[in-house]
Design a protein around this motif. Structure first.
Motif, PDB file in Angstrom:
ATOM      1  N   ALA A 738      29.825 -12.711  19.910  1.00 32.45           N
ATOM      2  CA  ALA A 738      28.488 -12.862  19.342  1.00 32.45           C
ATOM      3  C   ALA A 738      28.493 -13.986  18.306  1.00 32.45           C
ATOM      4  CB  ALA A 738      28.025 -11.555  18.694  1.00 32.45           C
ATOM      5  N   TYR A 739      27.439 -14.792  18.305  1.00 30.46           N
ATOM      6  CA  TYR A 739      27.326 -15.921  17.391  1.00 30.46           C
ATOM      7  C   TYR A 739      25.945 -15.917  16.746  1.00 30.46           C
ATOM      8  CZ  TYR A 739      31.451 -17.446  19.925  1.00 30.46           C
ATOM      9  OH  TYR A 739      32.697 -17.502  20.482  1.00 30.46           O
ATOM     10  N   THR A 740      25.908 -16.334  15.493  1.00 32.99           N
ATOM     11  CA  THR A 740      24.650 -16.418  14.764  1.00 32.99           C
ATOM     12  C   THR A 740      24.047 -17.803  14.948  1.00 32.99           C
ATOM     13  OG1 THR A 740      25.377 -14.842  13.096  1.00 32.99           O
ATOM     14  CG2 THR A 740      23.545 -16.301  12.491  1.00 32.99           C
ATOM     15  N   TYR A 776      17.099 -16.201  22.761  1.00 34.05           N
ATOM     16  CA  TYR A 776      16.571 -15.848  21.432  1.00 34.05           C
ATOM     17  C   TYR A 776      15.124 -16.298  21.338  1.00 34.05           C
ATOM     18  CZ  TYR A 776      15.640 -16.222  16.390  1.00 34.05           C
ATOM     19  OH  TYR A 776      15.084 -16.118  15.143  1.00 34.05           O
ATOM     20  N   THR A 787      16.641 -16.758  12.109  1.00 29.49           N
ATOM     21  CA  THR A 787      18.048 -16.414  12.337  1.00 29.49           C
ATOM     22  C   THR A 787      18.151 -15.294  13.357  1.00 29.49           C
ATOM     23  OG1 THR A 787      18.647 -17.050  10.103  1.00 29.49           O
ATOM     24  CG2 THR A 787      20.195 -15.644  11.261  1.00 29.49           C
ATOM     25  N   THR A 789      21.092 -13.482  16.642  1.00 27.72           N
ATOM     26  CA  THR A 789      22.444 -13.352  17.190  1.00 27.72           C
ATOM     27  C   THR A 789      22.406 -13.562  18.695  1.00 27.72           C
ATOM     28  OG1 THR A 789      23.074 -11.812  15.450  1.00 27.72           O
ATOM     29  CG2 THR A 789      24.441 -11.848  17.428  1.00 27.72           C
ATOM     30  N   THR A 791      24.873 -13.338  22.098  1.00 32.52           N
ATOM     31  CA  THR A 791      26.145 -12.877  22.666  1.00 32.52           C
ATOM     32  C   THR A 791      26.350 -13.537  24.018  1.00 32.52           C
ATOM     33  OG1 THR A 791      25.977 -10.757  21.512  1.00 32.52           O
ATOM     34  CG2 THR A 791      27.477 -10.881  23.399  1.00 32.52           C
ATOM     35  N   GLY A 845      31.820 -18.648  13.210  1.00 34.19           N
ATOM     36  CA  GLY A 845      31.963 -17.865  14.416  1.00 34.19           C
ATOM     37  C   GLY A 845      33.378 -17.704  14.899  1.00 34.19           C
TER      38      GLY A 845
END
Length: 926
Positions: A738-740, A776, A787, A789, A791, A845
């Motif tokens: 998972a990355y923001t 997103y 912002t 997340t 995945t 990340g």
């Protein structure tokens, strides 16, 4: 409510090219070099031996070199001489007898002969000098615009202490900005009344210019210079030991003072009646420290001591009275610095008395807290701070040096407090604070500003000159944290970022003093040999006191800084080279070009290719070094020059699908020397690539994407097209991780409601229409960031693919649409196999692997060569990332140590990847 003023004043210098970079062509055989401002008028001219101009010829000089008209005149306002043998005569321009604000020009002479001239000149035509408004009517407009509850002239005692009177208004011609493209094509002025408005609640002081025809507020030039623009929690009140100063004759004597921040120091005091007070009559016209006693006033109330032994037992109290001892000693050391190092007699060079007021109540003056200190145009003023979460009492030595440095600026360059000139105004004050602290207290942290008073969590100091980024300032012109100066100066935007953009001048001075090598934010590779803080200070002082003018820019500072070094140390000297290259290091101008430089840079190392498609491949390599500076790299396809880059990466385009290529790289310097070749890398392009649908915003005039952070992508975008192709910027992302993602909007003025969507082509089929590829979305919002997340699915195809980031006004965007307002940006992502990933996120990340049985990284900490041991290192590439998530080095793992000697001291991440396995570890660079 903050009111915005029209954008005015020339603030950018356009440097034209002659035989030497940075100068405009001239047919006058007497001229060695000429720099011009964006209105085409000369900003600096230097003369050679063919010139016969003498000091007395100033009218001839101005007519011949500036084209001075019959209805214009220059009046001499100041003459100074220096120990290098130069005489500097400063002149003020008048049009039909009316002063043209900021239009000063200085002639520099040696042995009676003019050697150079510099300043601001405006080519004026058809100027009307008859006002429609009276000064009284204009003053009423100024009061209405200011809107304060109280003004200093209403408190005669405080006004007398400041030497201030109610302003009557001076009729001047104020230069105005007319923009056509990037250059100013003509000079215009507005007839205006200039008022020195000193409001005491809420506190402000500055020159306010009111249009003499319309009554409009044209420009506000702040006089009060604060230590910083931030605010914190509300302060507390207390009292201090004091008594009224009397008029009796005072005897001076040395005393010991237990200061709050600098231990016990020797100060000068005076005997007043039966008590000693903080009054030093041995320096200039005096140094005196008063007690405002938690009021927003300037009384003649003294701190007193019965036996002249100012001990911690007496003054280290809850009132923080020992802070007054720091203020007094700091003012004395500031006076001594200017006197001993620069032969300057106090801030005005005429022995002006330095007055400091401690325990000033900023809350009572309309501020939210007491976390500040400032120069108000007449005296030093110190708040008590709020302690935890804010600052301690703001009387530290470098703070005193900083604030009194603003007074020095007023009496020298008088840099306008806005945009780049205002940033340099702040930068010079930080420089002088550092120099004074270095001279009087060399064990302190010279390159931190306000470290003694800092009480905020997560901060070492208010600012850092050695690492401006660590405290939110830019270390490169136009780089990370740089505030766009194409704005209307207001208090809300810190006059277009004066306390932020000062980091560039701070870092220039640091690099010039101690030296540094590396790559800056705009990709320029530099290597500067420091010349010591003492020599750097002499150049900086000459730059400020001799050459800069009110609206100077960083480009002006570079030209004049180099000239200052030439004056002091001679053309071609090590000091001139360092000055030039220090500006280059912070992104201002080119590196030094010397006719005798024959040393080639070192060969680039660790050339590697990644993200290869049917038509492109991404090349990266390790930076080269040079005796002066690496200015760029040539990229070769076989033996053919393919392109060039100023960074350590390059995207090769225009390749043919399913074709083998060989690439190499050579470094170059400013003198044209080429390095030996890097290693070669062989690449075979993939089959014919895919074509993605188009998407864009039709207008970015009001809103656009300002920044995207995703994995190691950390891109501050300045592009203003409706679509921006950033596919050369990429990040690795592992399946199942998972990355923001953070998207920051940028609004021109008004804040609009924006919606967002992010798309990733997971199966690399050339579209974003498959299930799960809209990764997103965010509904319309006026929030300052969006912002979420993301995945990476386990089914995502390995390799490089496309990421699309869209921001649309008032509705969620789709992947392939054109919309009215907003912007679309495309990036790349390299999808890798999942690794053994555990523990918490450590940067961008990436998280450390726990595998140790077949892997070793040593030595750790490392100074020069980092060894990587793997049971099977076949096919691994590496990349090194700093704690900001920025990639600083890449290459192929070859079994040899990795050279990390060029990295700055700190903590880094190394990531190893062979396409099926990823290993991530931290290491420390000594």
């Amino acid at each position: 409510m903050e009111r915005k003023l029209p954008k005015i004043m020339a603030s950018t210098v356009v440097i034209l090219t002659f035989s030497v970079a940075g100068f405009a062509q001239s047919t006058d055989k007497r001229i060695t070099q000429k720099s011009v401002s964006e209105n085409g008028q000369p900003s600096l001219i230097t003369f050679n031996d063919k010139s016969s101009y003498k000091e007395a010829d100033y009218n001839t000089v101005f007519k011949e070199q500036l084209g001075l008209k019959d209805n214009q005149s220059f009046s001499k306002i100041k003459t100074e001489s220096d120990k290098e043998g130069f005489t500097h005569e400063k002149f003020q321009l008048y049009e039909q007898g009316v002063k043209v604000e900021f239009a000063n020009y200085t002639l520099h002479s040696k042995a009676g002969k003019v050697t150079s001239m510099n300043g601001e000149y405006y080519n004026l035509e058809n100027v009307k000098t008859n006002p429609k408004l009276s000064s009284q009517a204009a003053f009423a407009k100024a009061i209405a615009y200011t809107g304060a509850q109280k003004y200093l002239w209403e408190s005669p005692e405080d006004a007398a202490a400041m030497g201030y009177e109610k302003p009557k208004g001076e009729l001047v011609l104020l230069p105005a900005m007319e923009e056509q493209g990037l250059e100013r094509k003509s000079d215009k002025v507005r007839l205006a009344y200039k008022f020195d408005i000193y409001a005491t609640k809420p506190l402000s002081r500055g020159d306010l210019y009111i249009d003499a025809q319309t009554g409009a507020a044209l420009f506000y030039n702040a006089t009060i210079k604060h230590l910083h623009d931030g605010v914190h929690s509300k302060g507390t009140s207390a009292t201090a030991k004091n008594q009224k100063n009397n008029a009796a004759a005072m005897a001076f004597v040395a005393a010991n003072a237990a200061t709050r921040y600098s231990g016990t120091q020797t100060i000068q005091t005076s005997l007043s009646g039966s008590s000693y007070i903080l009054s030093d009559v041995t320096r200039g016209n005096g140094v005196q420290t008063y007690n405002s006693a938690r009021t927003a006033t300037y009384p003649t109330t003294n701190f007193t001591d019965a036996d002249n032994n100012w001990t911690a037992a007496e003054y280290n109290n809850t009132n923080k009275d020992n802070g007054a001892l720091d203020a007094h000693w700091g003012a004395e050391m500031t006076y001594d610095y200017w006197s001993a190092v620069h032969a300057r007699n106090s801030f005005d060079n005429a022995g002006a008395k330095i007055k400091s007021y401690v325990h000033y109540n900023l809350v009572a003056a309309g501020y939210p807290n007491n976390n500040n200190a400032f120069w108000n145009g007449s005296v030093m003023t110190y708040g008590d701070g709020t302690g935890t979460g804010g600052f301690d009492i703001l009387t530290a030595m470098d703070v005193a040096g900083h604030e009194i440095g603003h007074a020095v600026c007023t009496y020298t360059a008088n840099l306008a407090y806005q945009k780049e000139s205002g940033a340099m105004n702040e930068g010079f004050s930080d420089i002088w604070g550092a120099c004074i602290e270095y001279r009087a207290a060399p064990t302190k942290s010279t390159w931190l500003v306000g470290e003694d008073i800092e009480r905020r969590s997560g901060h070492l100091a208010l600012r850092s000159m050695s690492d401006p980024n660590s405290e939110g300032q830019p270390d490169t012109y136009g780089g990370t944290y740089w505030v766009n100066v194409n704005c209307t100066p207001t208090n809300n935007n810190d006059q277009c970022g004066v306390h932020t953009n000062s980091g560039v001048l701070n870092h220039w001075f640091y690099i010039l003093s101690v030296g540094k090598s590396g790559t800056n934010d705009i990709g320029s590779i530099y290597n500067v040999t420091g010349i010591t803080i003492d020599k750097a200070a002499k150049i900086a002082y000459r730059l400020e006191s001799v050459y800069l003018t009110a609206n100077s820019t960083y480009a002006n500072a570079r030209t004049s800084g180099i000239q200052s070094a030439i004056d002091l140390y001679g053309a071609g000297s090590a000091e001139v080279i360092a000055t030039t290259n220090a500006f280059y290091a912070v992104g201002v101008g080119a590196a030094y070009v010397g006719s005798t430089d024959t040393v080639a840079p070192s060969a680039p190392a660790s050339l590697a290719a990644s993200g290869t498609t049917g038509t492109t491949t991404n090349l990266t390599w390790t930076a080269s070094t040079d005796n002066v500076a690496v200015t760029g790299y040539n990229i070769y396809q076989g033996t053919t020059l393919k392109g060039s880059s100023t960074t350590t990466s390059y995207t090769v385009t225009g390749l043919t699908a399913s074709t083998a290529y060989t690439f190499s790289v050579k470094a170059k310097d400013a003198a044209g020397n080429l390095s030996a070749s890097s290693n070669t890398v062989n690449v075979t392009t993939t089959a014919a690539g895919v074509t993605y649908c188009t998407s864009q915003g039709n207008s970015t005039a009001d809103e656009r994407i300002g920044k995207v952070v995703f994995g190691t992508i950390n891109n501050t975008s300045t592009g203003t097209a409706g679509y921006e192709n950033y596919t050369a910027i990429s990040t690795n992302a592992a399946r199942g991780s998972a990355y923001t993602i953070t998207i920051t909007p940028s609004w021109t003025s008004s804040v609009y409601s924006e919606a967002y969507a992010v798309f990733i082509d997971y199966n690399q089929d050339g579209d974003f229409s498959d299930a799960g590829e809209t990764v997103y979305t965010k509904a319309t919002s006026t929030a300052t960031t969006a912002t979420g997340t993301i995945t990476i699915p386990a089914t995502a195809t390995l390799g490089t693919t496309r990421v699309r980031v869209s921001m649309k006004y008032n509705a969620i965007p789709t992947a392939c649409e054109a919309f009215s307002y907003g912007q679309v940006e495309d990036y790349s992502i390299n999808i890798t196999a999942s690794g053994a990933i555990v523990n918490e996120e450590i940067v961008a990340g990436l998280v450390e692997t726990t595998e140790t049985s077949s892997f070793a990284l040593y030595p750790n900490p490392v100074a020069g060569e980092l060894n990587v041991s793997l049971s099977n290192n076949t096919g691994y590439t590496f990349r090194i990332i700093n704690t900001l998530g920025q990639q600083v080095s890449t290459g192929e793992l070859s079994g040899n140590p990795i050279d990390v000697s060029n990295l700055n001291t700190g903590v880094y991440i190394i990531e190893l990847n062979n396409g099926s396995k990823r290993i991530v570890k931290k290491f420390a660079k000594k």
